[in-house]
Every structure is written in C-alpha cells, then in structure tokens.
Design a protein around this motif. Structure first.
Motif, PDB file in Angstrom:
ATOM      1  N   PHE A  31       0.785  -1.144   0.051  1.00 46.08           N
ATOM      2  CA  PHE A  31      -0.029   0.145   0.035  1.00 46.08           C
ATOM      3  C   PHE A  31       0.898   1.035  -0.083  1.00 46.08           C
ATOM      4  N   HIS A  32       1.964   1.108   0.574  1.00 45.00           N
ATOM      5  CA  HIS A  32       2.966   2.310   0.522  1.00 45.00           C
ATOM      6  C   HIS A  32       3.398   2.553  -0.882  1.00 45.00           C
ATOM      7  N   ILE A  33       3.778   1.542  -1.601  1.00 42.04           N
ATOM      8  CA  ILE A  33       4.185   1.655  -3.109  1.00 42.04           C
ATOM      9  C   ILE A  33       2.951   2.027  -3.946  1.00 42.04           C
ATOM     10  N   LEU A  34       1.701   1.650  -3.408  1.00 41.19           N
ATOM     11  CA  LEU A  34       0.629   2.322  -4.286  1.00 41.19           C
ATOM     12  C   LEU A  34       0.201   3.727  -4.086  1.00 41.19           C
ATOM     13  N   ASP A  35       0.964   4.260  -2.848  1.00 39.84           N
ATOM     14  CA  ASP A  35       0.775   5.665  -2.498  1.00 39.84           C
ATOM     15  C   ASP A  35       1.959   6.524  -3.173  1.00 39.84           C
ATOM     16  N   MET A  36       2.962   5.842  -3.691  1.00 38.05           N
ATOM     17  CA  MET A  36       4.246   6.316  -4.086  1.00 38.05           C
ATOM     18  C   MET A  36       3.932   7.153  -5.376  1.00 38.05           C
ATOM     19  N   LYS A  37       4.833   8.085  -5.653  1.00 34.24           N
ATOM     20  CA  LYS A  37       4.527   8.693  -7.055  1.00 34.24           C
ATOM     21  C   LYS A  37       5.113   7.760  -7.925  1.00 34.24           C
ATOM     22  N   GLY A  38       4.566   7.941  -9.455  1.00 35.32           N
ATOM     23  CA  GLY A  38       4.573   6.876 -10.419  1.00 35.32           C
ATOM     24  C   GLY A  38       6.282   6.715 -10.641  1.00 35.32           C
ATOM     25  N   ASP A  39       6.972   7.880 -10.713  1.00 37.13           N
ATOM     26  CA  ASP A  39       8.400   7.712 -10.927  1.00 37.13           C
ATOM     27  C   ASP A  39       9.272   7.283  -9.893  1.00 37.13           C
ATOM     28  N   GLN A  40       8.572   7.264  -8.740  1.00 35.91           N
ATOM     29  CA  GLN A  40       9.467   6.756  -7.442  1.00 35.91           C
ATOM     30  C   GLN A  40       9.318   5.317  -7.665  1.00 35.91           C
ATOM     31  N   VAL A  41       8.127   4.943  -8.005  1.00 33.96           N
ATOM     32  CA  VAL A  41       7.699   3.314  -8.349  1.00 33.96           C
ATOM     33  C   VAL A  41       8.667   2.752  -9.341  1.00 33.96           C
ATOM     34  N   VAL A  42       8.651   3.444 -10.358  1.00 33.78           N
ATOM     35  CA  VAL A  42       9.644   2.924 -11.529  1.00 33.78           C
ATOM     36  C   VAL A  42      11.087   2.767 -11.173  1.00 33.78           C
ATOM     37  N   ARG A  43      11.564   3.818 -10.351  1.00 37.34           N
ATOM     38  CA  ARG A  43      12.890   3.822 -10.083  1.00 37.34           C
ATOM     39  C   ARG A  43      13.093   2.615  -8.975  1.00 37.34           C
ATOM     40  N   LEU A  44      12.261   2.517  -8.061  1.00 37.77           N
ATOM     41  CA  LEU A  44      12.268   1.093  -7.189  1.00 37.77           C
ATOM     42  C   LEU A  44      12.549  -0.066  -7.859  1.00 37.77           C
ATOM     43  N   ALA A  45      11.496  -0.207  -8.953  1.00 39.66           N
ATOM     44  CA  ALA A  45      11.641  -1.391  -9.539  1.00 39.66           C
ATOM     45  C   ALA A  45      12.770  -1.559 -10.582  1.00 39.66           C
ATOM     46  N   GLN A  46      13.364  -0.494 -11.314  1.00 39.08           N
ATOM     47  CA  GLN A  46      14.472  -0.358 -12.020  1.00 39.08           C
ATOM     48  C   GLN A  46      15.598  -0.877 -11.295  1.00 39.08           C
TER      49      GLN A  46
ATOM     50  N   TYR B 104     -22.563  -2.277   0.363  1.00 34.35           N
ATOM     51  CA  TYR B 104     -21.555  -1.593  -0.442  1.00 34.35           C
ATOM     52  C   TYR B 104     -20.634  -0.685   0.355  1.00 34.35           C
ATOM     53  N   TYR B 105     -19.521  -0.243  -0.065  1.00 37.39           N
ATOM     54  CA  TYR B 105     -18.753   0.341   0.703  1.00 37.39           C
ATOM     55  C   TYR B 105     -18.415   1.820   0.005  1.00 37.39           C
ATOM     56  N   HIS B 106     -17.966   2.704   0.689  1.00 40.02           N
ATOM     57  CA  HIS B 106     -17.390   4.303   0.070  1.00 40.02           C
ATOM     58  C   HIS B 106     -16.290   4.467   0.859  1.00 40.02           C
ATOM     59  N   VAL B 107     -15.184   4.599  -0.099  1.00 36.48           N
ATOM     60  CA  VAL B 107     -13.974   4.923   0.590  1.00 36.48           C
ATOM     61  C   VAL B 107     -13.610   6.472   0.629  1.00 36.48           C
ATOM     62  N   LEU B 108     -13.318   7.137   1.679  1.00 41.06           N
ATOM     63  CA  LEU B 108     -13.190   8.512   1.737  1.00 41.06           C
ATOM     64  C   LEU B 108     -11.911   8.989   1.247  1.00 41.06           C
ATOM     65  N   HIS B 109     -10.712   8.041   1.197  1.00 40.87           N
ATOM     66  CA  HIS B 109      -9.246   8.451   1.025  1.00 40.87           C
ATOM     67  C   HIS B 109      -8.804   9.527   2.094  1.00 40.87           C
ATOM     68  N   GLY B 110      -9.081   9.224   3.310  1.00 37.29           N
ATOM     69  CA  GLY B 110      -8.625  10.284   4.428  1.00 37.29           C
ATOM     70  C   GLY B 110      -9.642  10.287   5.549  1.00 37.29           C
TER      71      GLY B 110
END
Lengths: 198, 198
Positions: A31-46, B104-110
């Motif tokens: 879930f932390h990875i899903l919260d990371m910015k796209g380019d940070q995720v790519v950098r980690l995988a790379q 059903y659910y509703h996710v607030l994101h915070g």
C-alpha cells in the motif's frame, strides 16, 4: 488477502517471498508503493532489475561488482602482499568499513560443507591458489567462526602453508563493549588463549 | 555502504525508502535479491510496476481496483440498502474478511483534518452524497476511532441525517481477548456505555 484487486494481491505475494517480510509487512509495503509517485515506483523496480542485471562476480577476486576487474582489484595502490579470504561480498564490505586493511580480497562464495554436498571444488578456492604469486606474503583467512568457516580455513591453510606464505586467522575474543559474564565459554577460552600483554 | 558496487548501493538506497525498512534490512533484502533467480527478480519488479500501473480508484466507491466499477460495486447480489464508509481500501479488506457485511462501501481516502489543511472537499464525501438514492436505508460510518475519524463521522452524519437515512457507527468496547485492566479509560467508558444485556 483475496479481498484486494489481483495486482495488489500479486504484489503482496511477491513481497512476502522476501526474507523477514511477513504477510502484514508485505501488505503495508504494497500500500505504501501504491501511494508512491509513479516515477518513484519505476525507480524502485528499475533498481531491482538493474542490480540483478549489472552485478557480476569479479573474475579475479570473486567480489560482486558492476565492472571487471572490481574497483578493489583494479586499484594498483593497494598492498599486493596481502589477500584477505572471506565467505561473501558482505564480508568484503565489513572489512572495508574499518579502513584498516589495505590488501586485496578473495571471495569464496560459501564454505566447505559436506553435509550440504559442498566440497572444496564447489567454492572459489582454486581461483585463490592461482592468485598466489611471489608478491603475496600473507593470506588472512577471515571466514566466519562457525564449524564450516573454521573447517574451510583449516583446509585452505593446509594448501597454502607448504608454499611458504604466511597464513593467519582473525583473532577471537570478547567483543568490544561485551560482557565477560555473558560471553560463551568457547569465546572465553579463545580470549584467554589470545591474551595480550599490557 | 560506499563499499558496494554502485547498482547495489542504489538498490539498498531505494529499498531503505520503504516504511520500516532500515539500512541493515535494506542490505539484507538487496543481497537476497542478488541471490534470487533472474526470472524471480523480474517477477518482483514487474509486480511493483503493474500494481502501480493497473490499480485505479473505482469511480463509484473509491476503492482500489483494477477494473471499474470494482468487483464489489459490480456485484448486484450485494445489499443495496447499506453503505459502509471507510477511510481507505485496507479498511474495505478488513471488513470483507469478517464476511458479515454484505452491503456496499464508500472509501473516503482520508479524514477531515484542518491541521493538515484537509477539509471536507479534499476527501471523497461528495461522491458519497451523490450515491444516496432511495435504495440506501443505512450508512455505517466505519472511520477510525481517532479524533479525525470521529470528526469526519460527525460531519457526514450531520449531512445525511436530514435525508432520513439511518446513520450508524461501529461499536467501541474492550477488544475480544483483551484485558479490562489494561484497557484505556476512554475505551472502558465506551464499553460501559454500550453494555449489552445477557
């Protein structure tokens, strides 16, 4: 688990294969990875793919390196008279950290372990022997103080001793800051045997 | 650190950015990755990239999903009369695990958090209001029992109550298997207030 979308489950599954990463930790990381910015995720995988792709073993000493020979073997300023023999690349890094050893290394990639079917030919001992030219005056056997590490050191010592090269072993003793009361008996015996004069 | 080849250092650096992964753990993980088979390493890296790339938010409930609407919103067999409002997708998974809630659910994101500059418009409250048609008879506010979670629940309750929809909150009390002696006072007060007849 089965309540996440498939790519999340898959990520959690892959992360939980890593050592010391249980289900809960893998979830937290995912879930932390899903919260990371796209380019940070790519950098980690790379960085994961690159490390695996770019890291080879030095053809001279066996250390992990991205160039061959490695930066230590390629450094002509080091002390040609000494080779420190270790079990793996992590031990090279540990030795380098103390900044007291200026010779070269030789990485065995394991220890002799008959129980696991690992004999002298399965680890990088032959490579060490071929490196022992007239420049080498001392081989320090810095394998771990385990049964396998000691046996491996003994085996190598018996090979090299006849060649007239000094063979040494790291000292055993009470760790600095350690407590004599809690030292195991074998360590205490070694510490007594290796006592130094003040 | 500086004693490893650059790609190893880089990998350790990226891994140690993850939550709960210190320097030592990152090193251990990095060397484990280097020891893994090439295809396993690719699979790990790919699962990271894929999760980030494929996971979106459900346009209906806001849950993390790889298809839109998500598998819960797309399931017509669920109970249309109930919506459970949670802070994030992890809470959806926690609720699904107990297999007792079929709405059903509703996710607030915070949560609403004025200290962090997060007002009602910064979280997914508007999306909830637009979902409240005549089918919905109850909204369960399952935000966390923190100051922000409580305040968010209060805010939403005040919006929905005038619409004649039942608004509820998860019960507070002593955790099952928990010890009354060690329960904090607020929890104990809530447990007393919510006592049930035997």
């Amino acid at each position: 688990m089965e309540h996440y979308a498939a790519p999340i489950n898959h990520l959690i599954e892959e992360l939980s294969k890593l050592p010391g990463i249980g289900r809960k930790t893998a979830q937290r990381l995912a879930f932390h990875i899903l919260d990371m910015k796209g380019d940070q995720v790519v950098r980690l995988a790379q960085s994961i793919v690159d490390a695996k792709k770019l890291i080879k073993f030095c053809s001279n000493c066996g250390n992990m390196t991205d160039k061959d020979p490695c930066s230590i073997c390629g450094n002509v300023k080091r002390d040609k008279s000494m080779i420190c023999v270790v079990e793996d690349s992590r031990d090279v890094a540990a030795m380098e950290r103390i900044k007291e050893f200026h010779g070269y290394y030789h990485v065995l990639h394991g220890t002799i372990s008959p129980m696991d079917g690992i004999g002298p030919d399965e680890i990088n001992i032959k490579g060490l022997i071929t490196r022992l030219n007239n420049d080498v005056k001392e081989v320090i056997l810095a394998t771990n103080p385990t049964i396998e590490g000691e046996a491996t050191a003994m085996y190598i010592a018996r090979l090299i001793n006849p060649m007239g090269i000094r063979v040494t072993r790291l000292a055993h003793g009470i760790p600095v800051g350690g407590d004599i009361e809690y030292a195991d008996e074998v360590t205490l015996v070694k510490a007594l045997e290796g006592r130094t004069q003040l």
